[in-house]
Design a protein around this motif. Sequence first.
Motif, PDB file in Angstrom:
ATOM      1  N   SER A 183       0.852  -1.191   0.000  1.00  0.00           N
ATOM      2  CA  SER A 183       0.000   0.000   0.000  1.00  0.00           C
ATOM      3  C   SER A 183       0.883   1.234   0.000  1.00  0.00           C
ATOM      4  N   VAL A 184       0.473   2.249  -0.743  1.00  0.00           N
ATOM      5  CA  VAL A 184       1.182   3.526  -0.725  1.00  0.00           C
ATOM      6  C   VAL A 184       0.189   4.598  -0.299  1.00  0.00           C
ATOM      7  N   ILE A 185       0.591   5.432   0.627  1.00  0.00           N
ATOM      8  CA  ILE A 185      -0.287   6.442   1.219  1.00  0.00           C
ATOM      9  C   ILE A 185       0.164   7.822   0.745  1.00  0.00           C
ATOM     10  N   HIS A 186      -0.794   8.615   0.277  1.00  0.00           N
ATOM     11  CA  HIS A 186      -0.500   9.946  -0.273  1.00  0.00           C
ATOM     12  C   HIS A 186      -1.253  11.019   0.520  1.00  0.00           C
ATOM     13  N   PRO A 187      -0.745  11.417   1.694  1.00  0.00           N
ATOM     14  CA  PRO A 187      -1.416  12.488   2.434  1.00  0.00           C
ATOM     15  C   PRO A 187      -1.053  13.860   1.863  1.00  0.00           C
ATOM     16  N   ALA A 188      -1.982  14.775   1.988  1.00  0.00           N
ATOM     17  CA  ALA A 188      -1.675  16.184   1.725  1.00  0.00           C
ATOM     18  C   ALA A 188      -0.937  16.746   2.939  1.00  0.00           C
ATOM     19  N   LEU A 189      -0.771  18.049   2.988  1.00  0.00           N
ATOM     20  CA  LEU A 189      -0.060  18.707   4.080  1.00  0.00           C
ATOM     21  C   LEU A 189      -0.573  18.216   5.430  1.00  0.00           C
ATOM     22  N   THR A 190       0.350  17.794   6.288  1.00  0.00           N
ATOM     23  CA  THR A 190      -0.003  17.202   7.578  1.00  0.00           C
ATOM     24  C   THR A 190       0.709  17.951   8.705  1.00  0.00           C
ATOM     25  N   ALA A 191       0.043  18.025   9.836  1.00  0.00           N
ATOM     26  CA  ALA A 191       0.590  18.770  10.981  1.00  0.00           C
ATOM     27  C   ALA A 191       1.672  17.963  11.686  1.00  0.00           C
ATOM     28  N   THR A 192       2.838  17.883  11.068  1.00  0.00           N
ATOM     29  CA  THR A 192       4.014  17.280  11.678  1.00  0.00           C
ATOM     30  C   THR A 192       5.134  18.321  11.669  1.00  0.00           C
ATOM     31  N   ASP A 193       6.286  17.929  12.205  1.00  0.00           N
ATOM     32  CA  ASP A 193       7.417  18.856  12.275  1.00  0.00           C
ATOM     33  C   ASP A 193       8.237  18.895  10.984  1.00  0.00           C
ATOM     34  N   LEU A 194       7.778  18.222   9.941  1.00  0.00           N
ATOM     35  CA  LEU A 194       8.552  18.123   8.704  1.00  0.00           C
ATOM     36  C   LEU A 194       9.000  19.485   8.190  1.00  0.00           C
ATOM     37  N   LEU A 195       8.105  20.488   8.266  1.00  0.00           N
ATOM     38  CA  LEU A 195       8.408  21.803   7.710  1.00  0.00           C
ATOM     39  C   LEU A 195       8.441  22.889   8.785  1.00  0.00           C
TER      40      LEU A 195
END
Length: 287
Positions: A183-195
């Motif tokens: 399975s491959v998951i394609h989330p849009a902008l997510t509230a994590t510390d990535l950015l």
Amino acid sequence: MDSCFGSKVVVVTGASRGIGRSIALAFARRGAHIVIAARTADRLAEVQDEVRALGAKVLSVPTDVTSPNAVSALLASTVDRFGRIDVLVNNAGIGKVGRTESATFDDDVLQTMRASLFGMIDVTRAALPIMRGQGSGTVVNMSSVMGRKAFAQFGSYAIVMHAVSAFSDSLRQEVAGSGIQVSVIHPALTATDLLRDADEAAMPPPFRHMTPLSSDDVAHAVVIAVRRGKRRVVLPRTANMLLLGEAFSPRLGDLIATALTKRPVARMLGMSRGTTYHETILSHPAP
């Protein structure tokens, strides 16, 4: 505790915070045995305590997925403790913001590829013989909406997420008939510390007013994808309009991406509900 994954062994990389932490907790609530991996041992220990508090068995293995030796140790420790791997969630990775003409672009691509692509490939390749021996298993690869449609100023990340999508599609066909699902998951902008450290003005234009998904939303989608054997999941569902437009015509895809820079359009599609990424992230202390 929901026992739909009772005694299944779930390995989650990048599990010390954000989406990875939420995925580990989501499977723990459903009765799985959890193996969590990340580079930061102290934060990993905190997640281990949270998983254990839910009544789940847990193994914490500090791991840098860019190190082949560390990857081998992770899989060996998992099999030594639990004897199998039922679900592998490849979540470890990084993201960089910047224009393609920036002086750091090449390095941004290389760093992101090393952490988010080659690490994922190495962990997957190490897990596949175990799953083949069992005759079953699920590999979940975390990509992004930008694994199907790139946005301006996020080219380095989009390049790697496209590669994650391609790897997942290829792998799924190669393991067909083996009892292994991909399975491959394609989330849009997510509230994590990535950015978190990215300047708000440097963000891809549509992101500046989007309300991010929560990591729990993404984790729930991962659980459902594994349970139902979904090959691809896009979050939120309205993001499929962008991907459908891009598949029909790059010109249409670009027009939709441009339209999303307008707050009323994003609001109409349910992707802007008043709180932006930076407002959400900065309301929580840095880890």
